[in-house]
Scaffold this motif. Structure first.
Motif, PDB file in Angstrom:
ATOM      1  N   VAL A 250       0.723  -1.303  -0.214  1.00 50.14           N
ATOM      2  CA  VAL A 250      -0.319  -0.300   0.212  1.00 50.14           C
ATOM      3  C   VAL A 250       0.825   1.024   0.151  1.00 50.14           C
ATOM      4  CG1 VAL A 250      -1.270   1.656   1.622  1.00 50.14           C
ATOM      5  CG2 VAL A 250      -1.489  -1.000   0.504  1.00 50.14           C
ATOM      6  N   ALA A 251       2.028   1.311   0.698  1.00 46.85           N
ATOM      7  CA  ALA A 251       3.333   2.781   0.789  1.00 46.85           C
ATOM      8  C   ALA A 251       3.254   2.726  -0.232  1.00 46.85           C
ATOM      9  CB  ALA A 251       3.905   2.497   1.586  1.00 46.85           C
ATOM     10  N   LYS A 252       3.846   2.121  -1.137  1.00 52.09           N
ATOM     11  CA  LYS A 252       4.337   1.918  -2.409  1.00 52.09           C
ATOM     12  C   LYS A 252       2.916   2.067  -3.747  1.00 52.09           C
ATOM     13  CE  LYS A 252       7.436  -1.709  -2.071  1.00 52.09           C
ATOM     14  NZ  LYS A 252       8.276  -3.633  -2.998  1.00 52.09           N
ATOM     15  N   LEU A 253       2.157   1.647  -3.391  1.00 54.98           N
ATOM     16  CA  LEU A 253       0.724   2.183  -4.359  1.00 54.98           C
ATOM     17  C   LEU A 253       0.861   3.292  -4.495  1.00 54.98           C
ATOM     18  CD1 LEU A 253      -1.329  -0.940  -4.727  1.00 54.98           C
ATOM     19  CD2 LEU A 253       0.294  -0.139  -6.417  1.00 54.98           C
ATOM     20  N   SER A 254       0.816   3.824  -2.916  1.00 52.52           N
ATOM     21  CA  SER A 254       0.076   5.319  -2.813  1.00 52.52           C
ATOM     22  C   SER A 254       1.354   6.477  -2.732  1.00 52.52           C
ATOM     23  CB  SER A 254      -0.148   5.349  -1.527  1.00 52.52           C
ATOM     24  OG  SER A 254       0.936   4.971  -0.453  1.00 52.52           O
TER      25      SER A 254
ATOM     26  N   SER B 124      -8.163   6.444   7.493  1.00 52.69           N
ATOM     27  CA  SER B 124      -6.683   7.106   7.432  1.00 52.69           C
ATOM     28  C   SER B 124      -5.602   7.347   7.474  1.00 52.69           C
ATOM     29  CB  SER B 124      -7.094   8.021   9.561  1.00 52.69           C
ATOM     30  OG  SER B 124      -6.306   8.685   9.504  1.00 52.69           O
ATOM     31  N   ARG B 125      -5.339   5.943   7.667  1.00 55.83           N
ATOM     32  CA  ARG B 125      -3.808   5.885   7.863  1.00 55.83           C
ATOM     33  C   ARG B 125      -3.142   5.749   6.481  1.00 55.83           C
ATOM     34  NH1 ARG B 125      -0.824  -0.286   9.464  1.00 55.83           N
ATOM     35  NH2 ARG B 125      -2.507  -0.049  10.673  1.00 55.83           N
ATOM     36  N   TRP B 126      -3.742   5.427   5.439  1.00 53.58           N
ATOM     37  CA  TRP B 126      -3.933   5.308   3.867  1.00 53.58           C
ATOM     38  C   TRP B 126      -3.879   7.006   3.250  1.00 53.58           C
ATOM     39  CZ3 TRP B 126      -5.923   0.056   2.640  1.00 53.58           C
ATOM     40  CH2 TRP B 126      -5.406  -1.304   3.000  1.00 53.58           C
TER      41      TRP B 126
END
Length: 484
Positions: A57-61, A220-222
């Motif tokens: 998710v961190a990579k995609l966002s 919220s985190r994403w």
């Protein structure tokens, strides 16, 4: 709008972000380990799945910020049969027992002989299925068993993480030996057979239906706003069928992956447990699918690669492009036991016909011929149920070998369609299920077949020779079993 498909695999997690038309935007992967604390055991820490999800998710966002912020739906596909045990607080009690764990062989055999179990579950109770794992836990880890409040499959555990809801889809749940596959509902009789209860099961939905919405803490985190629907998702093979467009009778694929699969979509319920076929609910309502599974497909070639200290691609490249007649050396691809058609966890592989002249090329041919014959076992089992299979789409790493494709088409005696592009797997299927759940679209409007790049036709000059070789392969199994 965008949609996220998550493929929770045995060795890693892959996430695919697609746009409103289902076209790929970007993907990311993260890897984790499998633990083998004893012979035949295979386990995984579910916290590794959550860490992998955070990483992708961190990579995609980061790489696709605008598209990711437009996320409106998530679908999860997962490796089937895993037993993730939770207490009444929702905490994991022990490592997940995976699909390829065979410790519950005795428990599976006992359940399989229990009245009506095969009839209701529509399948043999294989050692890798979920129900015998829980009987093993009861027999060997009684303190843990007493604390089990919920049993979740790997994909359902990710759904729980995403939504806070205990929910699973029917395709994945078909591989537990607790689901009445015809009625698409948990069976009291099947649950009681392994001393389980309905309140320990998640709620059931179709894979294309809404399972819940993304938890506010994760939103919220994403960095997301607006409602994000989480669909029921699917077992990995049902999701792969959605990715390849195998939704209706006559649609199917053959997968040359670590394990081998021949899958056919079915418009009706036609179980055949005695053939060791899997008969499961599809990821969409009122559809089923059947598949034959062999445990060591490209894994057989990988094994030879290690022995020969030669990359698998180099082994197959050395065979050239012209298909040769069946060799004198025969290989039985039972390195980890076999499912279809033998349901034999103890059988092991073998070479026969070795001579002083046997070389690397001949052994390579024997291995891929043996795997191809094993896949024909599954195709013949499917045809015995009335499945109409005029062609199959070929996927998986082994399909990169032109020689192997030519061989497989000839052994199966069906044309093999080779799709263009790279996105037609479980992650795409999961994203498509999320699209259906979020938009209310018809599955037939979303689940389409990829464009075919070319079709590998059977070699008519050699089909008869390989048909004879296949019959010889069939006679080798009982002979080898008698001496092991």
């Amino acid at each position: 709008m965008s949609y996220l498909g998550v493929d929770l695999g045995t060795s890693g997690l892959r996430a695919l972000l697609v746009d409103a038309d289902g076209a790929p935007i970007g993907s990311a992967e993260s890897y984790y380990a499998v633990s083998n604390p004893a012979s035949g055991w295979s386990e995984q820490d579910p916290s590794d799945w959550l860490a992998a999800l955070d990483e992708v998710v961190a990579k995609l966002s980061s790489n696709h910020s605008a598209a990711f912020k437009a996320l409106r739906g998530i679908g999860v596909a997962g490796h089937m049969h895993g037993a993730t045990l939770l207490d009444d607080a929702g905490d994991v009690l022990r490592p997940c027992i995976l699909w390829n764990d065979t410790r519950s062989e005795a428990e599976a055999a006992e359940l399989d002989q229990t009245t009506e179990v095969r009839e209701l579950s529509a399948n043999i109770v294989f050692p890798g299925f979920t129900a015998p794992k829980l009987v093993w836990v009861k027999n060997n880890e009684s303190e843990t068993f007493e604390k089990v409040a919920k049993v979740l499959l790997p994909a359902a555990y990710l759904n729980y993480h995403l939504t806070g809801e205990y929910v699973a889809d029917r395709s994945d749940s078909s591989g537990t030996s607790w689901l009445d596959v015809k009625q698409r509902a948990w069976s009291d009789l099947l649950l009681k057979a392994s001393t389980m209860s309905l309140d320990q099961m998640p709620n059931l939905v179709e894979g294309s239906e809404t399972a819940g919405v993304l938890r506010s803490e994760l939103k919220s985190r994403w960095g997301l706003t607006g409602e994000v629907v989480v669909c029921g998702g699917a077992g990995d093979n049902a999701a792969a069928a959605c990715g390849i467009g195998a939704l209706r009778e006559g649609d199917g694929f053959v997968s040359l992956g670590t394990s081998g699969v021949v899958l056919a979509a079915r418009d009706s319920f036609n179980p055949a447990p005695d053939t060791a076929l899997h008969t499961f609910c599809h990821a969409v309502p009122d559809q089923w699918y059947q598949m034959g599974v062999m445990l060591s497909a490209t894994d057989s070639l990988n094994w030879l690669s290690r022995i020969m200290a030669t990359p698998p691609a180099d082994l197959t490249k050395a065979l050239g492009t012209d298909l040769k007649a069946p060799g004198d050396v025969r290989f039985l691809p039972y390195l980890s036991g076999e499912r279809t058609p033998h349901n034999d966890a103890r059988i092991r592989g073998a070479f026969t016909g070795l001579s002083m002249n046997s070389d690397k090329e001949e052994l390579t041919r024997a291995v891929i011929e043996g795997v191809s014959f094993g896949l024909k076992d599954s195709l013949d089992a499917l045809k015995s149920t009335g499945a109409k299979i005029d062609a199959l789409t070929a996927i998986g790493g082994g399909s990169a070998s032109g020689y192997w494709l030519n061989l497989l088409a000839t052994v199966l005696d069906v044309p093999l369609k080779i799709p263009t592009g790279r996105e037609f797997g479980a992650a795409l299927g999961a994203a498509r299920l999320a699209m259906i759940a979020a938009t209310g679209a018809s599955p037939s409007d979303i689940v389409a077949a990829p464009e075919t790049g070319f079709v590998m036709q059977p070699n008519s000059d050699l089909t008869a020779a390989f048909a004879d070789a296949y019959q010889a392969f069939r006679t080798a199994y009982p002979a080898v079993k008698n001496i092991q």
